[in-house]
Scaffold this active site. Structure first.
Site, PDB file in Angstrom:
ATOM      1  N   ASP A   1     114.609  39.677 -23.496  1.00  0.00           N
ATOM      2  CA  ASP A   1     115.784  40.535 -23.358  1.00  0.00           C
ATOM      3  C   ASP A   1     117.009  39.623 -23.308  1.00  0.00           C
ATOM      4  OD1 ASP A   1     117.796  42.232 -22.613  1.00  0.00           O
ATOM      5  OD2 ASP A   1     116.721  43.094 -20.891  1.00  0.00           O
TER       6      ASP A   1
ATOM      7  N   GLY B   1     120.705  42.405 -30.590  1.00  0.00           N
ATOM      8  CA  GLY B   1     121.679  43.282 -29.936  1.00  0.00           C
ATOM      9  C   GLY B   1     121.650  44.659 -30.560  1.00  0.00           C
TER      10      GLY B   1
ATOM     11  N   TYR C   1     131.006  49.384 -29.849  1.00  0.00           N
ATOM     12  CA  TYR C   1     130.189  48.419 -30.598  1.00  0.00           C
ATOM     13  C   TYR C   1     131.093  47.383 -31.277  1.00  0.00           C
ATOM     14  CZ  TYR C   1     127.614  46.804 -34.743  1.00  0.00           C
ATOM     15  OH  TYR C   1     127.072  46.041 -35.734  1.00  0.00           O
TER      16      TYR C   1
ATOM     17  N   LYS D   1     131.650  43.188 -30.814  1.00  0.00           N
ATOM     18  CA  LYS D   1     131.640  42.184 -31.883  1.00  0.00           C
ATOM     19  C   LYS D   1     132.927  41.360 -31.855  1.00  0.00           C
ATOM     20  CE  LYS D   1     127.577  43.142 -33.423  1.00  0.00           C
ATOM     21  NZ  LYS D   1     126.474  42.177 -33.254  1.00  0.00           N
TER      22      LYS D   1
HETATM   23  C1  15L Z   1     127.245  47.881 -38.878  1.00  0.00           C
HETATM   24  O1  15L Z   1     127.749  47.033 -38.157  1.00  0.00           O
HETATM   25  C2  15L Z   1     125.976  48.539 -38.509  1.00  0.00           C
HETATM   26  O2  15L Z   1     125.144  47.712 -37.732  1.00  0.00           O
HETATM   27  C3  15L Z   1     125.226  49.043 -39.709  1.00  0.00           C
HETATM   28  O3  15L Z   1     124.181  49.875 -39.298  1.00  0.00           O
HETATM   29  C4  15L Z   1     126.150  49.820 -40.674  1.00  0.00           C
HETATM   30  O4  15L Z   1     126.608  50.971 -40.084  1.00  0.00           O
HETATM   31  C5  15L Z   1     127.301  48.925 -41.065  1.00  0.00           C
HETATM   32  O5  15L Z   1     127.938  48.351 -39.946  1.00  0.00           O
HETATM   33  C6  15L Z   1     128.356  49.643 -41.908  1.00  0.00           C
HETATM   34  O6  15L Z   1     129.525  49.660 -41.535  1.00  0.00           O
HETATM   35  O7  15L Z   1     127.998  50.179 -42.967  1.00  0.00           O
END
Ligand code: 15L
Length: 269
Positions: free
Chosen positions: A52, A74, A137, A141
């Site tokens: 984890d 993640g 999310y 990042k």
């Molecule tokens: C991401 O960061 C996601 O992890 C992926 O599943 C897609 O959604 C991608 O972006 C995207 O923007 O198409």
């Protein structure tokens, strides 16, 4: 000198991880593959470690003894802050900090286009633009990128942050005509990062050679990335009558697409 220590891949049970594992072994030899969930079987040359990323001691053991790190672990979608905090924010800190302690690296980190998702489809971006995350999310990042900048400046680490667009076998949505990165091009990008003489903190857009791309990697000439694929090959199939989408819809207007429109409530004056 070639680093003979095993390569570490986090997020190894995910879709990208499963595709990358045999190819990383072929290219770099011994691979330590990790995920929070059990997965099997180990490939020849592979050691599987369930860990984890929120558990600093487990991550310390995971990173001890490795060379190159591909940190793709993640959560990869929007969810509650608690989950994002543990998995992406604490998790990425634990990986970078363990890499510092054990003198591991370089690190290739999967950031995301969602760190800049609130730019519009009319904007053209390079690595110098201010982050504009479109989701918690995306915020995680953006944090990971800032953390990479800190570890590079403060401790001399080499970390490439890949703002991956849409990594999948084929584009399946008109948005992907701009955001798609083929798996093969993603692998080319990872290899180019590890071949670079020095990375410091390098921001790269993970995108194929798409005619409709919004993103440029011209600020990272030290990474010799030459994408071979182009989403335009799929345009006739995806938009046979031209792009008839509503360009005022936030899911179309903004680069982050559905991550922007999810829960979107703009200010009303
Ligand atoms: C991401 O960061 C996601 O992890 C992926 O599943 C897609 O959604 C991608 O972006 C995207 O923007 O198409």
């Amino acid at each position: 000198m070639t680093d003979t220590r095993p390569t570490l891949l986090t997020g190894a049970a995910g879709i990208l991880g499963r595709w990358l594992r045999p190819r990383l072994i072929e290219k770099y030899g011994a691979l330590r593959s990790s995920d929070v969930v059990e997965f099997a079987p180990a490939l020849p040359g592979e050691e599987i470690v369930v860990a984890d990323l929120a558990d600093a001691e487990a991550v310390d053991r995971l990173v001890n003894g490795v060379g190159r790190i591909i940190h793709f672990g993640g959560i990869s979608f929007e969810t509650t802050f608690d989950r994002i905090l543990a998995s992406n924010i604490a998790g990425t800190y634990n990986v970078f900090e363990a890499a510092r302690r054990h003198n591991a690296g370089p690190v290739v980190y999967s950031s995301s286009n969602h760190a800049i998702g609130f730019y519009t489809r009319d904007d053209r971006l390079d690595a110098s633009v201010t982050q504009r995350p479109d989701s918690l999310y995306g915020v995680s990042k953006a944090f990971g990128e800032d953390l990479a900048s800190f570890f590079a400046d403060k401790y001399g680490m080499d970390i490439a942050c890949l703002r991956i667009g849409t990594a999948r076998p084929d584009p399946i949505d008109p948005r992907h005509l701009s955001t798609w990165q083929s798996y093969e091009d993603l692998l080319r990008m990872i290899e180019a990062c590890f071949a670079a003489p020095e990375l410091g903190c390098t921001i790269l857009y993970g995108v194929s050679n798409n005619d409709r791309s919004w993103w440029s990697n011209h600020l990272a000439p030290h990474v010799d990335y030459h994408p071979q694929d182009n989403a335009e090959t799929f345009a006739a199939k995806l938009i046979p009558d031209g792009d008839k989408r509503d360009f005022t819809d936030p899911a179309v207007k903004y680069q982050g697409g559905p991550f922007v429109s999810d829960g979107y409530a703009p200010r009303r004056r």
